[in-house]
Design an enzyme around this catalytic site. Structure first.
Site, PDB file in Angstrom:
ATOM      1  N   HIS A 187      31.999  22.253  19.400  1.00 11.80           N
ATOM      2  CA  HIS A 187      31.379  22.722  18.104  1.00 11.80           C
ATOM      3  C   HIS A 187      29.983  23.299  18.308  1.00 11.80           C
ATOM      4  CE1 HIS A 187      34.206  21.731  14.875  1.00 11.80           C
ATOM      5  NE2 HIS A 187      34.028  22.899  14.582  1.00 11.80           N
ATOM      6  N   GLU A 429      55.170  54.345  28.138  1.00 13.66           N
ATOM      7  CA  GLU A 429      54.510  53.781  29.185  1.00 13.66           C
ATOM      8  C   GLU A 429      55.506  54.039  30.427  1.00 13.66           C
ATOM      9  OE1 GLU A 429      54.102  49.544  28.876  1.00 13.66           O
ATOM     10  OE2 GLU A 429      55.885  49.382  27.651  1.00 13.66           O
ATOM     11  N   ASP A 453      51.375  50.651  32.825  1.00 11.82           N
ATOM     12  CA  ASP A 453      52.589  50.824  33.475  1.00 11.82           C
ATOM     13  C   ASP A 453      52.676  52.471  33.659  1.00 11.82           C
ATOM     14  OD1 ASP A 453      54.071  48.259  33.920  1.00 11.82           O
ATOM     15  OD2 ASP A 453      54.126  48.307  31.599  1.00 11.82           O
ATOM     16  N   CYS A 500      47.149  52.011  24.193  1.00 10.02           N
ATOM     17  CA  CYS A 500      46.496  50.402  24.342  1.00 10.02           C
ATOM     18  C   CYS A 500      46.504  49.751  25.760  1.00 10.02           C
ATOM     19  CB  CYS A 500      47.562  49.588  23.725  1.00 10.02           C
ATOM     20  SG  CYS A 500      49.214  49.701  24.058  1.00 10.02           S
TER      21      CYS A 500
HETATM   22  C1  PEP Z   1      50.489  48.854  29.500  1.00 11.05           C
HETATM   23  O1  PEP Z   1      51.368  48.928  30.212  1.00 11.05           O
HETATM   24  O2  PEP Z   1      49.624  49.789  29.359  1.00 11.05           O
HETATM   25  C2  PEP Z   1      50.550  48.069  28.464  1.00 11.05           C
HETATM   26  C3  PEP Z   1      49.535  47.965  27.400  1.00 11.05           C
HETATM   27  O3  PEP Z   1      51.326  46.923  28.524  1.00 11.05           O
HETATM   28  P1  PEP Z   1      51.175  45.622  29.512  1.00 11.05           P
HETATM   29  O4  PEP Z   1      50.075  45.842  30.187  1.00 11.05           O
HETATM   30  O5  PEP Z   1      51.313  44.216  28.675  1.00 11.05           O
HETATM   31  O6  PEP Z   1      52.446  45.985  30.341  1.00 11.05           O
HETATM   32 MG    MG Z   2      53.188  47.678  29.884  1.00 15.25          MG
END
Ligand code: PEP
Ligand code: MG
Length: 538
Positions: A187, A429, A453, A500
């Site tokens: 904490h 991807e 990917d 992402c």
């Molecule tokens: C990606 O492939 O960009 C992705 C966000 O998935 P991961 O990195 O979990 O494969």
């Molecule tokens: Mg991926």
């Protein structure tokens, strides 16, 4: 120079104030009047409660209700029938003084807590010690420790600091603190981060290595302490401190700002999470939602699949914390470099091109359905969207939606609630998916580009192999072209497109992606504020 654990980032230069230990020697005494001993204990508890209420109110004002909650739990411990009952029965049955009985119970509780494997729970032993010490001080008529700092730029140095010590620190005078013991989840460390006071813990012997008044530099970023530094080092750290504080101040102004480009386009800047609690960091850093919840982390570090209820609780927790902000949850993406010890997988020549993610889920519907049911159930608690990974054909998406429908029908029959409409999207991807994004866009509600990917497949450069990392280039024209095609296809069909993969948090790519029309960026929490800034300048 000493190296410890960075508990709270930032830089400070100040003078040491050693916190003396306020240990009380406990002597066992036989008593004859049980009732008067119990009355002594009750008065000490009463006084402790009054002190804790004051500390809690102060903490609430300075750190917010969330962090003051620890003192609520201290107050509750004062009323805990198991803890206090054990002290009282020790007095009654062994005819010993309250101090000794309190010490006995504290020790037996500490033995239990300190043996717990979970680090967070183990750290709670500090709370028990803290409360017990307060009652003890009040029993012997000693004032529990209060800080009296008379100089500015004070660096508190202690063997350990309790949460109530930390809450009482005078923020206008204390610039940092250092302790011999402690970990990142104590904490004390949590509060240091909330108070934004640089802190280094786990320094082993700092409390015996410095004297009152020593000048020290605290480097909370690297977890370093420099004792009695020379002028050159002081200058160097003054500059570091200034730069750090300026940048933080500037960036933090953006935390509650809704992100728009200069041209007025709304862009959502969200965070990626792997564990449910990670959402808190995303929000603290001004995240406008969660653009990727990598649910496979719920399946790791354990020896069996997480149950529907366990998953439901995790998804519900995040959805509720986001209070209506978007939450994109990706279904299980296992395979490739992510394995589960309890799920035997075939040896593959090219695991990244093999049996992973949606491919595995469409094959193992028993596993997939547990997750989909948990997701559907959690949908009523927020703005939850479901995303399927590694989609290469429209057929896969349709199949996944059919299984989702089966789960929805089951829940309806069971009378369990779920949202009537849940946005469903796919990760782009696999290059094939980007190439036929216009086809996909007719079926899905959104895209999120998984560049980690997408880049490795487009450039045939393994994302795990440092020997070909020079080929793995997010700004390669082929990668950029696929990204642009995906965004355009989404927009032509009235859908939104996010990203992402790590590229979303890559400062060198932000402007290009904004210009391409990307609608949502999702990245690690610590990159959010900087990304917001760049987007607002584009
Ligand atoms: C990606 O492939 O960009 C992705 C966000 O998935 P991961 O990195 O979990 O494969
Ligand atoms: Mg991926």
């Amino acid at each position: 120079m000493k190296k410890g654990i960075s508990a709270s980032k930032g830089y400070a230069i100040g003078n040491v104030v050693l916190q003396e230990s306020h240990e009380i020697i406990i002597i066992e005494k036989s008593i004859s009047d049980v009732n008067s001993e119990k009355t002594r204990l009750e008065s000490a508890i009463h006084l402790s409660r009054e002190q804790l209420i004051l500390i809690k109110n102060k903490a609430e004002l300075e750190m917010g209700a969330d962090k003051a909650a620890v003192f609520e739990s201290h107050i509750m411990l004062l009323d805990d029938p198991e803890f206090m009952g054990s002290v009282e029965s020790d007095i009654e049955s062994n005819l010993i003084n309250a101090e000794k009985a309190l010490d006995n119970t504290t020790k037996s509780f500490l033995t239990i807590f300190e043996a717990i494997e979970d680090e967070y729970l183990r750290e709670r032993a500090a709370d028990i010690k803290d409360v017990s010490n307060r009652i003890l001080c009040n029993l012997v008529g000693k004032k529990p420790h209060e800080f009296s700092l008379d100089s500015h730029n004070t660096v508190i140095v202690a063997h350990d600091l309790t949460p109530s010590d930390t809450a009482q620190l005078d923020k206008s005078k204390t610039v940092a603190f250092l302790t011999d013991i402690g970990g990142k989840t104590s904490h004390t460390a949590i509060m240091a981060r909330t108070l934004e006071i640089p802190a280094v813990v786990g320094l082993v012997d700092i409390s015996t290595s410095v004297n009152n008044g020593d000048l020290v530099i605290v480097d909370g970023v690297a977890g370093l302490v420099i004792i009695n530094p020379d002028d050159k080092t002081i200058k160097e750290y003054e500059l570091k401190k200034e730069a750090y504080e300026n940048e933080k101040k500037e960036l933090h102004k953006l935390a509650n700002i809704t992100t728009f480009t200069k041209g007025g386009k709304r862009i959502e800047v969200c965070g990626n999470i792997g564990k449910a609690e990670d959402v808190l960091k995303v929000l603290e850093n001004g995240g406008e939602g969660v653009g990727l919840f990598r649910t496979e982390f719920l399946y790791m570090d354990r020896d069996s699949m997480p149950t529907e209820d366990e998953q439901f609780e995790a998804y519900k927790f995040v959805a509720e914390k986001l209070q209506g902000k978007p939450l994109v949850i990706r279904t299980l993406d296992i395979g490739g470099d992510k394995k589960l010890s309890y799920l035997p997988m075939p040896e593959e020549m090219n695991p990244f091109l093999g049996y992973r993610a949606i491919r595995l889920c469409l094959d193992r519907t028993d596993i997939f359905k547990v997750q989909l049911r948990a997701l559907l159930r959690a949908s009523v608690f927020g703005n939850l969207k479901i995303m399927f990974p590694m989609i290469s054909s429209v057929g896969e998406f349709i199949q996944a939606k059919e299984i989702m429908k089966e789960c929805a029908d089951e829940l309806t029959k069971e009378g369990i609630a779920f949202s009537s409409h849940i946005d469903t999207g796919i990760m782009i991807e696999i290059p094939a998916a980007a190439v036929i994004a216009d086809e996909f866009a007719k079926h899905v509600d959104f895209f999120s580009i998984g560049t980690n990917d997408l880049i490795q497949y487009t450039l045939a450069a393994d994302r795990m192999n440092e020997k070909v990392s020079y080929i793995y280039d997010p700004l390669h024209p082929a990668v950029l072209k696929l990204i642009k095609m995906t965004i355009d296809a989404a927009h032509a069909n009235g859908k939104w497109c996010g990203m992402c993969g790590e590229m979303a948090g890559d400062e060198t790519a932000t402007k290009i992606l904004v210009e391409y029309g990307l609608d949502e960026f999702s990245m690690s929490a610590s990159s959010i504020l900087k990304a917001k800034k760049i987007i607002m300048e584009t």
